[in-house]
Design a protein around this motif. Structure first.
Motif, short mmCIF file in Angstrom:
data_model
loop_
_atom_site.label_atom_id
_atom_site.label_comp_id
_atom_site.label_asym_id
_atom_site.label_seq_id
_atom_site.Cartn_x
_atom_site.Cartn_y
_atom_site.Cartn_z
N ILE A 74 0.80 -1.28 0.23
CA ILE A 74 -0.37 0.11 0.14
C ILE A 74 0.62 1.02 0.14
N GLY A 75 0.43 2.06 -0.66
CA GLY A 75 1.75 3.59 -1.03
C GLY A 75 2.62 2.87 -2.25
N LYS A 76 2.79 2.47 -2.56
CA LYS A 76 4.08 2.09 -3.04
C LYS A 76 3.82 2.57 -5.00
N THR A 77 4.18 3.04 -5.39
CA THR A 77 4.52 3.39 -6.64
C THR A 77 4.94 2.42 -7.33
N VAL A 78 3.77 1.41 -8.37
CA VAL A 78 4.37 0.66 -9.24
C VAL A 78 3.72 0.79 -10.71
N VAL A 79 4.49 -0.20 -11.48
CA VAL A 79 3.64 -0.92 -12.83
C VAL A 79 3.25 -2.01 -12.83
#
Length: 324
Positions: A83-88
């Motif tokens: 949660i809160g992580k920037t992902v692709v």
């Protein structure tokens, strides 16, 4: 939430922006607030009702597969540290052109430090296929390599990879702007396949031998011509269908001439023998080994215009969709 919906098979006008219920993550899934999504040519064909044998979809549906954004929530079995992580990542099928999307957690990759989200989204989908082809193809050093649709999102990456591997690269595209882009990515020779006799120019560039390797991303009649000129004993990938279908070829002729052919089945995640991961693609992008060229970023409201630009061959490099 706002989402693009293909209401029926047809032209770009069938895409509507609608308010849909927000999805909820199930077991093994995450909910992502989407910021950017990728757009690839095959999505325009799927919208028209093509490629039903490869992509099982029935309207109405939310198109799009690859995305970038921030994890909002997770389902059972997924660590809360996501949660809160920037992902692709990519969806299990479609659904990415929306403000929120659920995706299998195993399909997510945290954005590496120093890599822009636009770059990551632009390279993630095409980069997987490009690195699959890099893994499948014989060593390229000293080989003569033809890349068709060389100014497209994946064509650009294949030109870069072949150039860095020490090949003599011939890039085929349509129009001066695209040829200039291909040349800037490392092509030794560029050929405009909108002109009659482009195949003869390729043969001249290979001393009449024909290219040893063809990365064929155009499909249709252009792809068929590219197959005709590949050298005996050569290697040919029929991975693109920008002309409406994958390159047709005669299997008996390929066998007679000793040509190895790789098709779309060899590049599907569920059938490929390759081991390429999104993490590897992003690492290569962070190191500059693959560098996508982004032409335009369309807002979600203009997804239909993005489809028109793509099918009208107006883009030089990639198109992305900004969701929010």
């Amino acid at each position: 939430m706002r989402a693009a919906v293909v209401t029926r098979f047809g032209g770009p006008e069938v895409i509507e922006i609608q308010d849909l219920p927000a999805p909820a993550p199930g077991a093994g899934e995450a909910l992502i607030d989407v910021e950017l999504t990728d757009l690839i040519f095959v999505e325009t064909a799927i919208r028209e009702g093509a490629h039903g044998g490869f992509f099982d979809v029935t309207p109405p549906y939310v198109p799009g597969n690859s995305f970038g954004g921030v994890v909002r929530a997770v389902g059972e079995g997924v660590g809360a540290d996501w949660i809160g992580k920037t992902v692709v990542g990519r969806t299990a099928s479609f659904g990415a052109h929306a403000e929120q999307v659920v995706a299998p957690a195993e399909n997510l990759q945290e954005l590496p430090a120093g890599l822009a989200l636009e770059t990551a989204v632009a390279v993630a989908g095409d980069g997987i296929t490009a690195l699959m082809l890099e893994e499948l193809v014989p060593a390229l050093a000293g080989r003569k390599v033809l890349v068709t649709a060389a100014a497209g999102g994946m064509g650009v990456l294949l030109v870069q990879l072949a150039h860095r591997a020490g090949a003599q690269v011939i890039g085929a595209a349509r129009g001066r702007a695209k040829l200039d882009l291909v040349k800037a990515q490392g092509a030794d020779v560029v050929v405009d396949y909108a002109e009659p006799g482009w195949d003869k120019q390729v043969l001249e560039a290979t001393d009449g031998h024909g290219p040893d390797v063809v990365f064929e991303g155009a499909g249709g009649a252009l792809g068929a011509t590219a197959f005709e000129i590949v050298a005996d004993g050569g290697w040919f990938s029929a991975h693109g269908a920008a002309s409406g279908g994958f390159a047709p070829y005669d299997e008996a002729e390929a066998e007679r001439r000793g040509i190895t052919v790789k098709g779309i089945v060899d590049l599907r995640a569920d059938t490929t023998s390759t081991t390429v991961t999104t993490a590897q693609v992003l690492d290569r992008a962070a190191r500059g080994d693959v560098a996508p060229v982004i032409d335009r970023v369309f807002p979600l409201d203009q997804l239909a215009d993005a489809h028109r630009a793509m099918t009208g061959r107006q883009l030089v490099g990639k198109a992305l969709i900004r969701i929010q």
